[in-house]
Scaffold this motif. Structure first.
Motif, short mmCIF file in Angstrom:
data_model
loop_
_atom_site.label_atom_id
_atom_site.label_comp_id
_atom_site.label_asym_id
_atom_site.label_seq_id
_atom_site.Cartn_x
_atom_site.Cartn_y
_atom_site.Cartn_z
N GLN A 32 0.74 -1.14 -0.02
CA GLN A 32 -0.28 0.04 0.10
C GLN A 32 1.01 1.23 -0.10
OE1 GLN A 32 0.36 -2.11 2.41
NE2 GLN A 32 0.38 -1.00 4.48
N PHE A 33 2.17 1.25 0.40
CA PHE A 33 2.85 2.30 0.32
C PHE A 33 3.46 2.68 -0.92
CE2 PHE A 33 3.22 0.48 4.79
CZ PHE A 33 2.66 1.30 5.41
N ILE A 34 3.59 1.64 -1.96
CA ILE A 34 4.30 1.94 -3.03
C ILE A 34 3.15 2.26 -4.12
CG2 ILE A 34 5.77 0.86 -4.77
CD1 ILE A 34 6.75 1.24 -1.79
N ASN A 35 3.22 3.65 -4.83
CA ASN A 35 2.68 3.99 -6.07
C ASN A 35 2.88 3.39 -7.44
OD1 ASN A 35 0.26 5.00 -7.29
ND2 ASN A 35 1.48 7.30 -7.43
N LYS A 36 3.27 2.07 -7.63
CA LYS A 36 3.59 1.61 -8.81
C LYS A 36 2.66 0.63 -9.41
CE LYS A 36 7.19 4.32 -9.25
NZ LYS A 36 7.58 5.48 -10.27
N GLU A 37 2.83 0.24 -10.46
CA GLU A 37 2.22 -1.03 -10.98
C GLU A 37 2.88 -2.31 -10.07
OE1 GLU A 37 1.07 -3.69 -14.71
OE2 GLU A 37 2.00 -1.88 -14.92
N ILE A 38 1.88 -2.92 -9.51
CA ILE A 38 2.23 -4.21 -8.48
C ILE A 38 3.02 -5.20 -9.59
CG2 ILE A 38 0.16 -5.33 -8.76
CD1 ILE A 38 0.62 -6.09 -5.54
N TYR A 39 4.20 -5.88 -8.77
CA TYR A 39 4.87 -6.86 -9.21
C TYR A 39 5.78 -6.26 -10.54
CZ TYR A 39 1.36 -9.46 -6.68
OH TYR A 39 0.50 -10.07 -5.72
N THR A 40 5.93 -5.29 -10.85
CA THR A 40 6.79 -4.65 -11.76
C THR A 40 8.30 -4.44 -11.11
OG1 THR A 40 6.35 -2.50 -11.45
CG2 THR A 40 4.93 -3.61 -13.03
N PRO A 41 9.13 -4.50 -11.95
CA PRO A 41 10.56 -4.12 -11.38
C PRO A 41 10.65 -2.92 -10.37
CG PRO A 41 10.77 -5.09 -13.43
CD PRO A 41 9.45 -4.82 -13.39
N GLU A 42 9.90 -2.00 -10.95
CA GLU A 42 9.73 -0.52 -10.35
C GLU A 42 9.20 -0.86 -9.13
OE1 GLU A 42 10.27 -0.17 -14.62
OE2 GLU A 42 8.76 -1.03 -13.56
N PHE A 43 8.10 -1.48 -8.94
CA PHE A 43 7.44 -1.61 -7.76
C PHE A 43 8.36 -2.43 -6.57
CE2 PHE A 43 5.37 -4.83 -4.96
CZ PHE A 43 4.43 -4.30 -4.29
N PHE A 44 9.05 -3.48 -7.06
CA PHE A 44 10.01 -4.21 -6.16
C PHE A 44 11.27 -3.19 -5.83
CE2 PHE A 44 8.14 -8.12 -8.07
CZ PHE A 44 7.51 -8.62 -7.31
N ASN A 45 11.81 -2.73 -6.90
CA ASN A 45 13.09 -1.87 -6.43
C ASN A 45 12.42 -0.49 -5.30
OD1 ASN A 45 14.59 -3.22 -8.11
ND2 ASN A 45 14.12 -2.03 -9.79
N GLU A 46 11.29 -0.02 -5.66
CA GLU A 46 11.06 1.03 -4.82
C GLU A 46 10.54 0.58 -3.57
OE1 GLU A 46 7.46 4.55 -4.92
OE2 GLU A 46 8.77 4.13 -6.86
N TYR A 47 9.98 -0.68 -3.43
CA TYR A 47 9.63 -1.21 -2.08
C TYR A 47 10.63 -1.34 -1.35
CZ TYR A 47 7.69 -3.92 1.61
OH TYR A 47 7.66 -4.60 2.68
N ARG A 48 11.82 -2.13 -2.04
CA ARG A 48 13.07 -2.20 -1.08
C ARG A 48 13.62 -0.90 -0.51
NH1 ARG A 48 14.29 -5.11 -5.41
NH2 ARG A 48 16.27 -3.84 -5.96
N ALA A 49 13.66 -0.01 -1.30
CA ALA A 49 14.09 1.34 -0.90
C ALA A 49 13.17 1.87 0.17
CB ALA A 49 14.35 2.33 -2.14
N PHE A 50 11.97 1.91 0.09
CA PHE A 50 11.11 2.17 1.05
C PHE A 50 11.26 1.73 2.44
CE2 PHE A 50 7.15 1.28 3.38
CZ PHE A 50 6.78 2.49 3.71
#
Length: 288
Positions: free
Chosen positions: A23-41
């Motif tokens: 819920q904290f990541i405003n990217k399409e779920i399961y995309t590389p951008e989503f996973f990369n941003e989630y780890r950083a967050f």
């Protein structure tokens, strides 16, 4: 009649619908951008986690991780361990973690199952790691029995559970959130509207009556969302006694996470040391 099976199904349904952290990541779920941003967050907000993981030498260890979420910690353990096995109650977390590992070219065995009945042979692992998961089970004693069973004789564990010895429990949940709920009840009675979170609390109150506000029930709904039905919060001594009862030695504990902005990590760390909501337990398999 509500059975243990019903409660477990309720937990599974909740986390399937609320993939932890997504819920904290405003990217399409399961995309590389989503996973990369989630780890950083994740590692900015919970900056202690990389410290804890990296402090443990798992080069020659078989690691079991209980509870996976998006799979960020899984990627850390899989990159540094002899082998990594992850288990989660939900299809959503199993899928997310599997995709996360694929993205980074990491290997691991990811399975669906319950911490109360681990589908592994006795003495299978050198380390069991579980971060913020076991307090969502109705019978934590079963999980401690299972952890001891699957650990090797010299096996160790790192487990995080919500603690009552904290600012979050006494000030935010038991004082502020209770007053806020009373305010939201009053506001709705006179025709006002609540935001989505407090509207969900108000609907729960209408369904359950004053039982929802009770000392026993209300805290479950104040950690991971109003619709979360099981989120137990424990005293340190309570958990140590249960672990010892089921053959696990606790060697040390530390508190982390104070609810202020992650832009102030030094201040957050100082406050969390005394008032934090996350208590980590490090220990090993006892003799016997």
């Amino acid at each position: 009649m509500i059975t243990e099976e019903n409660k477990l199904e309720g937990v599974e349904n909740f986390w399937n619908d609320h993939l932890c952290g997504s819920q904290f990541i405003n990217k399409e779920i399961y995309t590389p951008e989503f996973f990369n941003e989630y780890r950083a967050f994740r590692y900015k907000k919970e900056h202690h986690l990389l410290e804890i993981i990296n402090d443990y030498d798992s080069t020659d260890r078989d690691v079991l991780e209980i509870g996976l979420g998006v799979g960020a910690d899984t990627t850390q353990w899989a990159a540094k361990s002899k082998s990594h096995t992850g288990i989660d109650l939900t299809d959503e977390a199993v899928y997310s973690t599997t995709e996360h590992l694929k993205l980074l070219g990491l290997k691991g065995t990811i399975v669906k199952g319950s911490a109360e009945k681990l589908p592994f042979d006795d003495h299978s692992f050198d380390l069991v790691y579980s971060q913020g998961v076991l307090h969502h089970t109705d019978n934590i004693e079963n999980t401690f029995k299972e952890i001891r069973r699957v650990l090797r004789p010299d096996g160790e564990f790192i487990i995080m559970l919500y603690t009552k010895d904290s600012f979050n429990y006494w000030v935010r949940i038991q004082f502020y959130f209770r007053l806020r709920l009373l305010f939201e009840i009053f506001k709705n009675k006179i025709g006002g509207k609540s935001n989505s979170t407090w509207d969900a609390h108000y609907k729960n109150f209408k369904n359950m009556g004053w039982k929802y506000w009770s000392w026993k029930e209300f805290p479950h709904h104040c950690t991971d969302g109003p619709d979360c039905t099981i989120a137990n919060i424990y005293y340190k001594k309570e958990i140590i006694d249960l672990m010892v009862k089921h053959g696990l030695n606790v060697n040390r504990t530390e508190k982390y996470h104070f609810p202020i902005a992650s832009n102030y990590p030094k201040l957050e760390r100082k406050l969390a040391k005394y008032l934090g909501f996350y208590r980590f337990y490090w220990g090993d398999k006892g003799i016997g």
